[in-house]
Design a protein around this motif. Structure first.
Motif, PDB file in Angstrom:
ATOM      1  N   LYS A  49      27.644 -24.264 -51.083  1.00  0.00           N
ATOM      2  CA  LYS A  49      28.695 -25.186 -51.303  1.00  0.00           C
ATOM      3  C   LYS A  49      29.882 -24.748 -50.462  1.00  0.00           C
ATOM      4  O   LYS A  49      30.418 -25.523 -49.658  1.00  0.00           O
ATOM      5  CB  LYS A  49      28.958 -25.750 -52.915  1.00  0.00           C
ATOM      6  N   ASP A  50      30.132 -23.649 -50.380  1.00  0.00           N
ATOM      7  CA  ASP A  50      31.386 -23.139 -49.602  1.00  0.00           C
ATOM      8  C   ASP A  50      31.159 -23.522 -48.096  1.00  0.00           C
ATOM      9  O   ASP A  50      32.083 -22.989 -47.472  1.00  0.00           O
ATOM     10  CB  ASP A  50      31.751 -21.722 -49.932  1.00  0.00           C
ATOM     11  N   ARG A  51      29.893 -23.589 -47.663  1.00  0.00           N
ATOM     12  CA  ARG A  51      29.575 -23.699 -46.297  1.00  0.00           C
ATOM     13  C   ARG A  51      29.386 -25.350 -46.054  1.00  0.00           C
ATOM     14  O   ARG A  51      28.985 -25.569 -44.750  1.00  0.00           O
ATOM     15  CB  ARG A  51      28.334 -22.989 -45.795  1.00  0.00           C
ATOM     16  N   GLY A  52      29.769 -26.054 -47.013  1.00  0.00           N
ATOM     17  CA  GLY A  52      29.789 -27.547 -46.856  1.00  0.00           C
ATOM     18  C   GLY A  52      28.587 -28.263 -47.283  1.00  0.00           C
ATOM     19  O   GLY A  52      28.289 -29.536 -46.938  1.00  0.00           O
ATOM     20  N   PHE A  56      17.826 -27.938 -51.505  1.00  0.00           N
ATOM     21  CA  PHE A  56      18.220 -27.454 -53.041  1.00  0.00           C
ATOM     22  C   PHE A  56      19.043 -26.176 -53.134  1.00  0.00           C
ATOM     23  O   PHE A  56      19.869 -26.222 -53.656  1.00  0.00           O
ATOM     24  CB  PHE A  56      17.124 -27.454 -54.101  1.00  0.00           C
ATOM     25  N   TYR A  57      18.621 -25.229 -52.545  1.00  0.00           N
ATOM     26  CA  TYR A  57      19.146 -23.911 -52.474  1.00  0.00           C
ATOM     27  C   TYR A  57      20.338 -23.963 -51.751  1.00  0.00           C
ATOM     28  O   TYR A  57      21.512 -23.292 -52.248  1.00  0.00           O
ATOM     29  CB  TYR A  57      18.067 -22.630 -51.831  1.00  0.00           C
ATOM     30  N   LEU A  58      20.416 -24.445 -50.549  1.00  0.00           N
ATOM     31  CA  LEU A  58      21.786 -24.499 -50.004  1.00  0.00           C
ATOM     32  C   LEU A  58      22.822 -25.495 -50.669  1.00  0.00           C
ATOM     33  O   LEU A  58      23.807 -24.893 -50.767  1.00  0.00           O
ATOM     34  CB  LEU A  58      21.642 -25.028 -48.518  1.00  0.00           C
TER      35      LEU A  58
END
Length: 95
Positions: free
Chosen positions: A90-93, A83-85
């Motif tokens: 988002k900029d990391r895919g 969830f955190y990612l």
């Protein structure tokens, strides 16, 4: 008998009640006796007041985000980490 509080006194009371209500405007309105329509008039006509409201709301978001991170992400809860990612990376895919 009508409440004779000045507009500035109502705004000050509202800001305190907003803190007490953990940033929830509807609860602060109810406690202060300010209708939501009147609140939005205050917000639209007083940029300083509007910024104070935003600051209070943001402080509670920061608090909850920090607690979430401490309680779930740092303890290795996989769902919380995903969830955190998805929310923050988002900029990391992550989507």
């Amino acid at each position: 008998m009508k409440n004779k509080m000045t507009i500035e006194a109502k705004k000050t009371t509202f800001l305190q009640e907003l803190k007490n209500a953990l940033g929830i405007k509807a609860l602060a309105c109810k406690k202060t006796g300010i209708g939501r329509t009147m609140l939005y008039q205050y917000l639209n006509n007083d940029p300083d007041f509007a910024q104070q409201v935003v600051d209070i709301e943001e402080s509670f978001k920061d608090y909850v985000e920090g607690r979430f991170f401490q309680e779930y992400v740092l303890t290795g809860d996989r769902a919380a980490m995903m969830f955190y990612l998805k929310a923050k990376a988002k900029d990391r895919g992550y989507r």
